[in-house]
Design an enzyme around this catalytic site. Sequence first.
Site, PDB file in Angstrom:
ATOM      1  N   ARG A  69      43.247 -10.070  47.771  1.00 17.95           N
ATOM      2  CA  ARG A  69      43.500 -10.764  49.046  1.00 17.95           C
ATOM      3  C   ARG A  69      44.245  -9.856  50.038  1.00 17.95           C
ATOM      4  NH1 ARG A  69      42.914 -15.995  49.733  1.00 17.95           N
ATOM      5  NH2 ARG A  69      42.844 -16.324  47.476  1.00 17.95           N
TER       6      ARG A  69
ATOM      7  N   ILE B  51      42.217 -17.729  52.768  1.00 16.81           N
ATOM      8  CA  ILE B  51      43.637 -17.678  53.110  1.00 16.81           C
ATOM      9  C   ILE B  51      44.058 -16.217  53.184  1.00 16.81           C
ATOM     10  CG2 ILE B  51      45.962 -18.229  52.278  1.00 16.81           C
ATOM     11  CD1 ILE B  51      44.598 -20.703  50.875  1.00 16.81           C
ATOM     12  N   LEU B  52      44.595 -15.818  54.331  1.00 13.58           N
ATOM     13  CA  LEU B  52      45.033 -14.437  54.511  1.00 13.58           C
ATOM     14  C   LEU B  52      46.480 -14.305  54.054  1.00 13.58           C
ATOM     15  CD1 LEU B  52      43.400 -13.781  57.991  1.00 13.58           C
ATOM     16  CD2 LEU B  52      42.547 -13.095  55.743  1.00 13.58           C
TER      17      LEU B  52
ATOM     18  N   ASN C 168      46.282 -22.300  64.135  1.00  7.98           N
ATOM     19  CA  ASN C 168      45.230 -22.875  63.287  1.00  7.98           C
ATOM     20  C   ASN C 168      44.981 -24.328  63.659  1.00  7.98           C
ATOM     21  OD1 ASN C 168      43.461 -23.037  60.951  1.00  7.98           O
ATOM     22  ND2 ASN C 168      45.094 -24.201  59.928  1.00  7.98           N
ATOM     23  N   THR C 169      43.705 -24.770  63.570  1.00 10.01           N
ATOM     24  CA  THR C 169      43.405 -26.195  63.697  1.00 10.01           C
ATOM     25  C   THR C 169      43.058 -26.725  62.314  1.00 10.01           C
ATOM     26  OG1 THR C 169      42.023 -27.901  64.744  1.00 10.01           O
ATOM     27  CG2 THR C 169      40.983 -25.767  64.330  1.00 10.01           C
ATOM     28  N   HIS C 170      43.692 -27.848  61.939  1.00  9.99           N
ATOM     29  CA  HIS C 170      43.522 -28.423  60.602  1.00  9.99           C
ATOM     30  C   HIS C 170      43.046 -29.867  60.740  1.00  9.99           C
ATOM     31  CE1 HIS C 170      44.260 -28.872  56.320  1.00  9.99           C
ATOM     32  NE2 HIS C 170      44.796 -30.046  56.596  1.00  9.99           N
TER      33      HIS C 170
ATOM     34  N   ASP D 132      49.024 -24.106  56.054  1.00 11.62           N
ATOM     35  CA  ASP D 132      49.043 -25.421  56.727  1.00 11.62           C
ATOM     36  C   ASP D 132      50.462 -25.965  56.877  1.00 11.62           C
ATOM     37  OD1 ASP D 132      46.031 -26.418  54.905  1.00 11.62           O
ATOM     38  OD2 ASP D 132      46.273 -25.293  56.782  1.00 11.62           O
TER      39      ASP D 132
END
Length: 183
Positions: free
Chosen positions: A60, A87-88, A102-104, A140
Amino acid sequence: MRVGVLASGTGTILDAMLERGLPIVVVVADRPCGALEIAERNNVPAVLVHRTDFGKDFDRVAYTHDVVDVLKQHEVDLVAIAGFGTILSKPFVDAYSGHAVNTHPALLPAFKGWHAVRDALEFGVKVTGTTVHLVIEDVDSGPILAQEAVPVFDDDTEATLHERIKEVERRLFPEVIERLTNG
Ligand code: GRF
């Protein structure tokens, strides 16, 4: 301000951002997807940083450096994450701390993760929604910039509920990015 978009899916939120005339200078995806096609159709550089390993030995950190390199090559100031399936890790947060959003598809802190819509439906909530937040290392979990509620109907499937959430995301996420690009 130069915006870079990370995406892995159909790209309808990217499409809404382009329609709003946001200064998108590159679209990066981790797999072949509709978002890359939308970028090409709009003459926006579309870069596939192809993730081929979904196993436990996935490097990763190395993958994250590859993504950050592309963003730096395009001199990106603000990263907009619109459905990116990988996922970074820390090098991304170090490079774009305070400059990544981010949009969740849920009302955080409820229903974090990739299956947020399914989890909300299975839990039986009557209201869910969307959250736009700054990206920190915890997934998140960053400071919330905007949220909006969406009703859940008894006959909803994951697909119908997710589409209702996306209708809001396609308005709210470009609005927030526009505010940020206008300082
Ligand atoms: C959005 O619902 C986003 O919140 C989620 O993935 C979806 C992307 O939608 N993580 P699209 O590919 O822009 O249509």
